[in-house]
Design a protein around this motif. Structure first.
Motif, mmCIF file in Angstrom:
data_model
loop_
_atom_site.group_PDB
_atom_site.id
_atom_site.type_symbol
_atom_site.label_atom_id
_atom_site.label_comp_id
_atom_site.label_asym_id
_atom_site.label_seq_id
_atom_site.Cartn_x
_atom_site.Cartn_y
_atom_site.Cartn_z
ATOM 1 N N PRO A 102 0.828 -1.218 0.000
ATOM 2 C CA PRO A 102 0.000 0.000 0.000
ATOM 3 C C PRO A 102 0.857 1.261 0.000
ATOM 4 O O PRO A 102 1.851 1.359 0.711
ATOM 5 C CB PRO A 102 -0.797 -0.116 1.309
ATOM 6 C CG PRO A 102 -0.723 -1.548 1.693
ATOM 7 C CD PRO A 102 0.595 -2.039 1.199
ATOM 8 N N ARG A 103 0.437 2.209 -0.822
ATOM 9 C CA ARG A 103 1.066 3.525 -0.863
ATOM 10 C C ARG A 103 -0.050 4.545 -1.029
ATOM 11 O O ARG A 103 -0.642 4.614 -2.115
ATOM 12 C CB ARG A 103 2.055 3.619 -2.035
ATOM 13 C CG ARG A 103 3.185 2.594 -1.998
ATOM 14 C CD ARG A 103 4.044 2.704 -3.261
ATOM 15 N NE ARG A 103 5.110 1.724 -3.283
ATOM 16 C CZ ARG A 103 4.982 0.477 -3.735
ATOM 17 N NH1 ARG A 103 3.812 0.064 -4.179
ATOM 18 N NH2 ARG A 103 6.004 -0.351 -3.736
ATOM 19 N N PRO A 104 -0.394 5.263 0.019
ATOM 20 C CA PRO A 104 0.311 5.396 1.292
ATOM 21 C C PRO A 104 -0.092 4.335 2.323
ATOM 22 O O PRO A 104 -1.150 3.723 2.210
ATOM 23 C CB PRO A 104 -0.149 6.770 1.784
ATOM 24 C CG PRO A 104 -1.552 6.858 1.275
ATOM 25 C CD PRO A 104 -1.528 6.194 -0.077
ATOM 26 N N LEU A 105 0.784 4.171 3.315
ATOM 27 C CA LEU A 105 0.494 3.382 4.504
ATOM 28 C C LEU A 105 0.622 4.350 5.680
ATOM 29 O O LEU A 105 1.714 4.846 5.960
ATOM 30 C CB LEU A 105 1.477 2.217 4.626
ATOM 31 C CG LEU A 105 1.182 1.133 5.669
ATOM 32 C CD1 LEU A 105 1.922 -0.155 5.322
ATOM 33 C CD2 LEU A 105 1.552 1.567 7.083
ATOM 34 N N LEU A 106 -0.489 4.641 6.327
ATOM 35 C CA LEU A 106 -0.520 5.686 7.350
ATOM 36 C C LEU A 106 -1.018 5.130 8.683
ATOM 37 O O LEU A 106 -1.922 4.286 8.714
ATOM 38 C CB LEU A 106 -1.431 6.835 6.908
ATOM 39 C CG LEU A 106 -1.036 7.537 5.599
ATOM 40 C CD1 LEU A 106 -2.119 8.509 5.177
ATOM 41 C CD2 LEU A 106 0.296 8.248 5.762
ATOM 42 N N LYS A 107 -0.434 5.618 9.756
ATOM 43 C CA LYS A 107 -0.865 5.208 11.091
ATOM 44 C C LYS A 107 -1.977 6.136 11.590
ATOM 45 O O LYS A 107 -1.946 7.348 11.346
ATOM 46 C CB LYS A 107 0.314 5.240 12.065
ATOM 47 C CG LYS A 107 1.323 4.125 11.856
ATOM 48 C CD LYS A 107 2.460 4.208 12.863
ATOM 49 C CE LYS A 107 1.976 4.090 14.295
ATOM 50 N NZ LYS A 107 3.083 4.058 15.262
ATOM 51 N N VAL A 108 -2.947 5.546 12.289
ATOM 52 C CA VAL A 108 -4.037 6.305 12.902
ATOM 53 C C VAL A 108 -4.248 5.782 14.321
ATOM 54 O O VAL A 108 -3.816 4.681 14.661
ATOM 55 C CB VAL A 108 -5.349 6.176 12.093
ATOM 56 C CG1 VAL A 108 -5.222 6.852 10.738
ATOM 57 C CG2 VAL A 108 -5.738 4.707 11.910
ATOM 58 N N ASP A 109 -4.914 6.576 15.141
ATOM 59 C CA ASP A 109 -5.198 6.144 16.516
ATOM 60 C C ASP A 109 -6.252 5.048 16.547
ATOM 61 O O ASP A 109 -6.208 4.150 17.387
ATOM 62 C CB ASP A 109 -5.671 7.337 17.358
ATOM 63 C CG ASP A 109 -4.563 8.360 17.572
ATOM 64 O OD1 ASP A 109 -3.379 7.961 17.557
ATOM 65 O OD2 ASP A 109 -4.883 9.549 17.741
ATOM 66 N N ARG A 110 -7.213 5.130 15.630
ATOM 67 C CA ARG A 110 -8.267 4.120 15.545
ATOM 68 C C ARG A 110 -8.870 4.155 14.152
ATOM 69 O O ARG A 110 -8.839 5.185 13.474
ATOM 70 C CB ARG A 110 -9.374 4.363 16.583
ATOM 71 C CG ARG A 110 -10.012 5.735 16.489
ATOM 72 C CD ARG A 110 -11.101 5.924 17.522
ATOM 73 N NE ARG A 110 -12.230 5.059 17.257
ATOM 74 C CZ ARG A 110 -13.221 5.370 16.428
ATOM 75 N NH1 ARG A 110 -13.216 6.507 15.762
ATOM 76 N NH2 ARG A 110 -14.225 4.539 16.249
ATOM 77 N N LEU A 111 -9.406 3.019 13.719
ATOM 78 C CA LEU A 111 -10.109 2.973 12.444
ATOM 79 C C LEU A 111 -11.547 3.454 12.635
ATOM 80 O O LEU A 111 -12.132 3.262 13.708
ATOM 81 C CB LEU A 111 -10.112 1.551 11.884
ATOM 82 C CG LEU A 111 -8.754 0.961 11.491
ATOM 83 C CD1 LEU A 111 -8.942 -0.406 10.838
ATOM 84 C CD2 LEU A 111 -8.002 1.885 10.552
ATOM 85 N N PRO A 112 -12.137 4.060 11.603
ATOM 86 C CA PRO A 112 -13.490 4.630 11.740
ATOM 87 C C PRO A 112 -14.588 3.577 11.629
ATOM 88 O O PRO A 112 -15.479 3.665 10.775
ATOM 89 C CB PRO A 112 -13.547 5.632 10.584
ATOM 90 C CG PRO A 112 -12.689 5.022 9.525
ATOM 91 C CD PRO A 112 -11.552 4.362 10.267
ATOM 92 N N ARG A 113 -14.524 2.566 12.490
ATOM 93 C CA ARG A 113 -15.536 1.509 12.460
ATOM 94 C C ARG A 113 -16.852 2.034 13.024
ATOM 95 O O ARG A 113 -16.859 2.786 14.001
ATOM 96 C CB ARG A 113 -15.080 0.292 13.266
ATOM 97 C CG ARG A 113 -13.842 -0.382 12.696
ATOM 98 C CD ARG A 113 -13.547 -1.701 13.390
ATOM 99 N NE ARG A 113 -12.333 -2.311 12.859
ATOM 100 C CZ ARG A 113 -12.290 -3.051 11.764
ATOM 101 N NH1 ARG A 113 -13.414 -3.277 11.094
ATOM 102 N NH2 ARG A 113 -11.157 -3.569 11.336
ATOM 103 N N ASN A 114 -17.956 1.604 12.415
ATOM 104 C CA ASN A 114 -19.250 1.952 12.992
ATOM 105 C C ASN A 114 -19.582 0.968 14.106
ATOM 106 O O ASN A 114 -18.768 0.106 14.461
ATOM 107 C CB ASN A 114 -20.343 2.000 11.913
ATOM 108 C CG ASN A 114 -20.544 0.664 11.214
ATOM 109 O OD1 ASN A 114 -20.159 -0.397 11.724
ATOM 110 N ND2 ASN A 114 -21.160 0.697 10.043
ATOM 111 N N ALA A 115 -20.782 1.080 14.665
ATOM 112 C CA ALA A 115 -21.125 0.288 15.850
ATOM 113 C C ALA A 115 -21.141 -1.208 15.588
ATOM 114 O O ALA A 115 -21.018 -2.007 16.519
ATOM 115 C CB ALA A 115 -22.487 0.732 16.389
ATOM 116 N N SER A 116 -21.282 -1.620 14.325
ATOM 117 C CA SER A 116 -21.285 -3.049 14.003
ATOM 118 C C SER A 116 -19.928 -3.538 13.519
ATOM 119 O O SER A 116 -19.798 -4.672 13.063
ATOM 120 C CB SER A 116 -22.352 -3.347 12.941
ATOM 121 O OG SER A 116 -22.122 -2.591 11.775
#
Length: 451
Positions: free
Chosen positions: A407-421
């Motif tokens: 993957p380009r880009p490969l970026l770090k995040v604090d959390r993925l934007p998952r919904n409630a499910s």
């Protein structure tokens, strides 16, 4: 109505509320009869209630009025915009404060404390007419929007009820008495397995939806089936050993690695069954992921493939599946990925789900997703939650995959934007990617100015 609620005849509690009190059919029906009087005439009911009791009371009130119930994927602007495409007027019902007005909808707040569960019943066991029981759009569920915009999927009560009975016969182990779900009831998986499954099997649903691992563990016992997602289950490894035993586990909404399934079975001393299905189809097949890779269709269902498509066949006919399957002569099948889950680069192919699993297999990666940034599915991006640096992740990923699929880009995040499910809507992924890029650019500017 009793046809919908299996435990009604025995008087056993259908729900166990937060105070540990059992809630039976009669109390729910009394509250539903009162709330039915508040529903506006001729409007479909959008059930946004979070508690099992409020959700059931709203659903039963809708049944009493013979109105349609609508379940959006969530309460986001994208989901509400999808509802606005419907022809019928809609009433949003929820059980949380505050109830803010939403343009284009009427709104009601269900306050359980204002509905007397001991009030005399208007009718002890109101029956549902056969034509309403089989009405093909008595319930309207929406897809999550993980591959685009949420889409409506009509269901009949008969269809949901029969599939839940079939699923219960396959997945329930002897000794299970209670069901705990971390999945919203508005999601097809949560509705089928967190609510309908215990109702058809005469089990007690725990009226709570724990999020943190410690809260999940506090609600588990050897007679409890946990209905959850890979995201929730992965974080259960944060719990100190020994973990409380569970009666069983169900997992769906995203692929589950066999190594994770085996570790969970050992940690919670129970069997883990993975469920394959969708909003369009409901539960289709199951497998015990720790021991097998092949999926077994539910009794009465047939899955097969031809040159162009994969198909599900049941008593209502056949419908196309959105996944690519490899079907065996014995009826079982392997899941090869979604039709829209295929990266094509330099004449080579790889599924996004497979690339994501490779990323998750790296020790130190807590959560990750690989997806296409453009509509041609030729530019791969990745968002990763990890204590490792981006460079360390790349070094560990290179031996696992062809270089064209890095993957380009490969970026770090604090959390993925998952919904409630536990799903990752595409719009949320693109927004998170843009935010991560902006954050990285800002960090680089600061480094240059300080240098």
């Amino acid at each position: 109505m009793q046809r919908l609620l299996a435990a009604a005849a025995s008087g056993a509690p259908l729900l166990l509320n937060e105070r540990g009190e059992g809630v039976g059919f009669r109390a729910l029906l009394a509250q539903a009869q009162q709330f039915a009087n508040q529903l506006p005439e001729g409007q479909a009911v959008v059930n946004l209630c979070r508690s099992h009791q409020a959700f059931l009371v709203t659903w039963m009130a809708t049944l009493l009025r013979r109105q349609q119930m609508v379940l959006p994927s969530d309460e986001s602007g994208t989901a509400l915009d999808a509802l606005r495409q419907l022809d019928s007027p809609l009433c949003l019902v929820n059980d949380c404060e505050p109830v803010a007005p939403v343009a284009g909808f009427s709104r009601l707040q269900l306050r359980l404390g204002d509905l007397d569960p001991h009030q005399p019943l208007v009718e002890d066991a109101p029956a549902l007419e056969e034509d309403y029981w089989r009405r093909p759009d008595a319930l309207l569920l929406y897809t999550s929007g993980s591959t685009g915009c949420p889409r409506p999927q009509p269901k009949s009560l008969h269809q949901l009820w029969q599939r839940a009975r079939t699923t219960a016969a396959v997945v329930l182990e002897p000794g299970i008495r209670r069901v705990l779900s971390t999945v919203p009831l508005q999601h097809m998986y949560g509705l089928e397995n967190g609510l309908l499954l215990p109702l058809v099997a005469g089990l007690c649903a725990l009226d709570r939806r724990p999020f943190y691992p410690a809260d999940i563990a506090a609600s588990l016992s050897a007679d409890t089936l946990l209905v959850s997602t890979p995201g929730h289950l992965r974080y259960c490894f944060q719990l100190p050993s020994p973990c409380p035993p569970a009666g069983g586990m169900l997992s769906a909404t995203a692929p589950l690695a066999s190594e994770l399934a085996l570790s969970l079975e050992e940690r919670f001393d129970c069997q883990l069954v993975e469920v394959y299905g969708s909003t369009e189809t409901g539960v289709v097949a199951t497998r015990r992921t720790a021991l097998e890779s092949l999926w077994t269709p539910l009794p009465g269902l047939r899955v097969y493939s031809d040159a162009q498509h994969s198909w599900l066949e049941d008593e209502n006919g056949r419908q196309p599946l959105s996944d690519r399957l490899q079907c065996g002569a014995d009826g079982r099948f392997l899941l090869s990925g979604r039709n829209q889950d295929l990266a094509k680069i330099a004449g080579k192919r790889h599924s996004f789900a497979g690339l994501t699993q490779l990323m998750l297999s790296i020790e130190g990666v807590e959560d990750a997703v690989v997806f296409a940034e453009n509509d041609e599915y030729s530019r791969l991006s990745a968002l990763v939650v990890s204590r490792l640096s981006v460079q360390e992740i790349r070094v560990r990923l290179r031996p696992l995959v062809d270089p064209v699929f890095l993957p380009r880009p490969l970026l770090k995040v604090d959390r993925l934007p998952r919904n409630a499910s536990g799903k990752l809507p595409r719009s949320a992924l693109l927004e998170a990617l843009a935010d991560a890029r902006a954050s990285l650019d800002e960090s680089r500017r600061k480094e240059q100015s300080n240098g």
